[in-house]
Design an enzyme around this catalytic site. Structure first.
Site, PDB file in Angstrom:
ATOM      1  N   GLY A  55       0.889  -1.338  -0.062  1.00 10.88           N
ATOM      2  CA  GLY A  55       0.264   0.187  -0.092  1.00 10.88           C
ATOM      3  C   GLY A  55       0.571   1.340   0.494  1.00 10.88           C
ATOM      4  O   GLY A  55       2.143   1.428   0.349  1.00 10.88           O
ATOM      5  N   CYS A  82       5.397  -5.616   1.632  1.00 14.38           N
ATOM      6  CA  CYS A  82       5.846  -4.777   1.985  1.00 14.38           C
ATOM      7  C   CYS A  82       5.112  -3.782   2.975  1.00 14.38           C
ATOM      8  O   CYS A  82       5.298  -4.092   3.836  1.00 14.38           O
ATOM      9  CB  CYS A  82       5.015  -3.628   0.426  1.00 14.38           C
ATOM     10  SG  CYS A  82       6.326  -2.834  -0.294  1.00 14.38           S
ATOM     11  N   TYR A  83       4.053  -3.036   2.435  1.00 13.62           N
ATOM     12  CA  TYR A  83       3.370  -2.334   3.634  1.00 13.62           C
ATOM     13  C   TYR A  83       2.770  -3.195   4.372  1.00 13.62           C
ATOM     14  O   TYR A  83       3.174  -3.117   5.393  1.00 13.62           O
ATOM     15  CB  TYR A  83       2.074  -1.377   3.172  1.00 13.62           C
ATOM     16  CG  TYR A  83       1.495  -1.014   4.129  1.00 13.62           C
ATOM     17  CD1 TYR A  83       2.030   0.999   4.316  1.00 13.62           C
ATOM     18  CD2 TYR A  83       0.637  -0.971   4.347  1.00 13.62           C
ATOM     19  CE1 TYR A  83       1.387   1.607   5.343  1.00 13.62           C
ATOM     20  CE2 TYR A  83      -0.152  -0.872   5.911  1.00 13.62           C
ATOM     21  CZ  TYR A  83      -0.147   0.923   6.005  1.00 13.62           C
ATOM     22  OH  TYR A  83      -0.565   1.374   6.416  1.00 13.62           O
ATOM     23  N   HIS A 172       7.853  -7.720  -3.682  1.00 16.94           N
ATOM     24  CA  HIS A 172       6.470  -8.317  -4.571  1.00 16.94           C
ATOM     25  C   HIS A 172       6.342  -9.328  -4.933  1.00 16.94           C
ATOM     26  O   HIS A 172       7.160  -9.913  -6.297  1.00 16.94           O
ATOM     27  CB  HIS A 172       6.289  -7.457  -4.978  1.00 16.94           C
ATOM     28  CG  HIS A 172       5.661  -6.361  -4.757  1.00 16.94           C
ATOM     29  ND1 HIS A 172       4.641  -5.182  -3.819  1.00 16.94           N
ATOM     30  CD2 HIS A 172       6.443  -4.972  -4.401  1.00 16.94           C
ATOM     31  CE1 HIS A 172       4.183  -4.590  -3.240  1.00 16.94           C
ATOM     32  NE2 HIS A 172       5.829  -3.680  -3.297  1.00 16.94           N
ATOM     33  N   GLU A 174       4.484 -11.409  -5.655  1.00 17.25           N
ATOM     34  CA  GLU A 174       3.670 -11.298  -6.740  1.00 17.25           C
ATOM     35  C   GLU A 174       4.078 -11.022  -8.400  1.00 17.25           C
ATOM     36  O   GLU A 174       3.185 -11.414  -9.233  1.00 17.25           O
ATOM     37  CB  GLU A 174       2.021 -10.431  -6.591  1.00 17.25           C
ATOM     38  CG  GLU A 174       1.913  -9.155  -6.453  1.00 17.25           C
ATOM     39  CD  GLU A 174       2.648  -8.587  -4.784  1.00 17.25           C
ATOM     40  OE1 GLU A 174       3.631  -9.074  -4.284  1.00 17.25           O
ATOM     41  OE2 GLU A 174       2.550  -7.421  -4.337  1.00 17.25           O
ATOM     42  N   ASP A 230     -16.684 -12.891 -21.496  1.00 14.42           N
ATOM     43  CA  ASP A 230     -17.658 -13.282 -20.873  1.00 14.42           C
ATOM     44  C   ASP A 230     -18.935 -12.915 -21.108  1.00 14.42           C
ATOM     45  O   ASP A 230     -19.352 -13.765 -20.215  1.00 14.42           O
ATOM     46  CB  ASP A 230     -17.313 -11.390 -19.613  1.00 14.42           C
ATOM     47  CG  ASP A 230     -16.007 -11.527 -19.612  1.00 14.42           C
ATOM     48  OD1 ASP A 230     -15.163 -11.719 -19.162  1.00 14.42           O
ATOM     49  OD2 ASP A 230     -15.478  -9.800 -19.964  1.00 14.42           O
ATOM     50  N   LYS A 369     -10.743 -12.407 -14.841  1.00 16.43           N
ATOM     51  CA  LYS A 369     -10.431 -13.220 -16.900  1.00 16.43           C
ATOM     52  C   LYS A 369      -9.877 -14.337 -17.503  1.00 16.43           C
ATOM     53  O   LYS A 369     -10.878 -15.193 -18.000  1.00 16.43           O
ATOM     54  CB  LYS A 369      -9.577 -12.201 -17.152  1.00 16.43           C
ATOM     55  CG  LYS A 369      -9.923 -12.172 -18.793  1.00 16.43           C
ATOM     56  CD  LYS A 369     -11.903 -11.300 -18.956  1.00 16.43           C
ATOM     57  CE  LYS A 369     -12.298 -11.190 -20.400  1.00 16.43           C
ATOM     58  NZ  LYS A 369     -13.014 -10.471 -21.173  1.00 16.43           N
TER      59      LYS A 369
END
Ligand code: XMP
Length: 513
Positions: A55, A82-83, A172, A174, A230, A369
């Protein structure tokens, strides 16, 4: 089937959805919740683990996002990123301060050394590159925590209190730039939280069908099917779940790609549903006649679409449900501050005003998605539908520069088909995220046989992108471009010159209009 859940507690970082996607990639269901969610609500979800996201805040500032301290006595494993890592350190008695010098304020790819006896890093090489983006520094780590990773300038890149199941990383995991990041997330899920990996689209299909059946009962459902991923997956799911209680209205505005309307219709022929295909080409072309301005084209097409759909809905009569293809990124609440914005109703805007229905069904609202595509495959939709590239709602109208006519649309359709066919033949399509032909409004002199021509210039556009906000023009091999050019000029009457768009976004956009 119930599945295990991980909560991604959102502190407003830019990669938060990515964290959630990575967790689901590891076969574990997760939901993103704002950090302001009351602890009782989080407990009611019975999660096997929690991830605190990054964040923009600084934990030592008074107005920075905080967390209910009781979360640390609950007994659920926590991974702070992180944050999130700094917040955990701060809350548990550590000291977080602004980094004093540039070396401690790390940004970018950073060589990092890991203690592989820590569960988070088990099975990994002892060294790798991690992606850092933080301006604060943990000057003192809380009691009970060990330092489990370091960089050249920072001794406490990762911390762990393995007894309590608390882990924190300053980088990070991710993002792709972090080597072995996914393996770290997997370790947290499987080695720390005891995940079973019970989130698969095959199972989800069964659950979703059962849920939709329960919601809809014997009611009737209406869906505007565009042929995009979708709405196609929603249609297939509802077709499977409630069959003839479903009515799909597919408005063919005549500005689709070659054979697209037939392909969509064919894909749904295996289900016994009410499938209404409205051939509205002439209506749309009439509205567009002489219109050159892109935004005006968009507006007219949007309005006409609503009109056509409304007429059909009236004929269908009152329905109980209106189905929508809303997906998870549309509804995730922002964790940034108390003014959390819910974006869920973007997709629904407008429709409810003129369709007589009682409730909305959004069976994809928890899926990303790539999961929607996977669900489509599980439901037996053809690959050309589930893996299709984005296609703008206004269709070819915004790829014909200047006024739109049937002749131009046919010309463009044919050229676009050749472009796509040759890219697929050369195997060059896999690396591209979007590619199409554009009919420019420019004509130029050419020579064909013994005669002079004065025909249209056609532009080819192909880009690579991960988010469609920025994009790079694709380096398609010259031989492939050559073949495409020769074929289009030979096969498409009215086109005598081909150009390839070598502009990235920004400064250009992906579409020409
Ligand atoms: P641009 O041209 O803005 O496009 O770089 C980014 C992405 O959005 C798609 N796009 C549209 N999609 N209606 C849509 O449904 C539109 O009016 C529209 N305009 C652009 C474009 O194809 C690309 O994927």
């Amino acid at each position: 089937m119930s599945h295990q859940t991980v909560i991604v507690l959102d502190f407003g970082g830019q990669y938060n959805q990515l964290i959630a996607r990575r967790i689901r990639e590891c076969g574990v269901y997760c939901e993103v919740k704002p950090h302001t969610t009351p602890l009782a609500q989080l407990k009611a979800m019975n999660p096997i683990g929690i991830v605190f996201t990054g964040g923009p805040g600084s934990v030592y500032l008074e107005d920075s996002p905080q967390v209910d301290r009781d979360i640390f006595t609950w007994g659920v494993p926590i991974l702070g990123i992180c944050y999130g890592c700094q917040l955990m350190a701060h809350a548990l008695g550590g000291l977080v301060t602004p980094a004093q010098d540039d070396a401690a304020r790390e940004y970018g790819k950073t060589p990092t050394w890991y203690d592989t006896s820590c569960k988070l890093f088990q099975g990994l090489p002892g060294q790798g590159v991690s992606w850092m983006s933080h301006g604060d520094y943990m000057a003192r780590v809380p009691e009970g925590f060990a330092l489990t990773a370091r960089s050249g300038s920072c001794p406490n890149v990762a911390i762990a209190d393995e007894a309590r199941g608390f882990y924190g990383v300053q980088f990070h995991p991710e993002v792709n730039h972090t080597e072995h990041g996914l393996a770290m997330i997997r370790n947290f899920l499987y080695a720390v939280c005891g995940a079973r990996g019970d989130w698969t689209m095959g199972d989800y299909k069964k659950t979703a069908i059962a849920q939709v059946r329960e919601q809809i009962g014997s009611g009737r459902v209406l869906l505007a099917l565009s042929g995009g991923v979708d709405s196609s997956v929603v249609a297939a799911l509802l077709a499977e779940a409630v069959g003839r209680q479903l009515t799909c209205v597919f408005v063919d505005h005549g500005l689709m790609r070659l054979n697209e309307g037939d392909e969509v219709e064919a894909a749904f022929s295996r289900w016994d549903i009410n499938f209404i295909r409205v051939d509205a080409e002439s209506r749309f072309l009439l509205r567009l006649a002489g219109v050159e301005e892109p935004e005006r084209k968009r507006k007219l097409i949007g309005e006409e679409f609503i009109r056509v759909f409304e007429e059909q809905a009236k004929q269908v009569g009152a329905v109980d449900f209106l189905a929508q293809g809303t997906i998870y990124p549309d509804i995730i609440e922002s964790g940034a501050g108390s003014a959390a914005v819910i974006k869920s109703h973007h997709n629904v805007g407008g429709l409810p005003d003129y369709v007589d229905f009682k409730q909305i069904v959004e069976p994809l609202r928890l899926l990303f998605k790539d999961e929607v595509r996977q669900l489509g495959r599980e439901l037996g939709l053809p690959e050309y539908l589930v893996s299709r590239q984005p296609f703008p709602g206004p269709g070819l109208a915004i790829r014909i520069i200047g006024d739109v006519t049937k002749e131009k649309a046919d010309m463009l359709r044919q050229a676009d088909f050749i472009f796509r066919e040759e890219l697929a033949r050369a195997g060059a399509d896999k690396a591209l995220n979007q590619y199409f032909a554009v009919l420019t409004n420019t004509r130029s002199v050419g020579v064909m046989g013994d005669g002079r021509t004065y025909d249209y210039t056609l532009a080819l556009r192909a880009v690579t992108t991960s988010d469609f906000m920025t994009a790079d023009w694709a380096r398609i091999p010259y031989e492939v471009l050559d073949k495409i050019s020769v074929r289009i000029v030979n096969e498409v009457r009215g086109v005598n010159r081909i150009v390839y768009d070598i502009t990235s976004k920004p400064p250009a956009t992906i579409e020409w209009e």
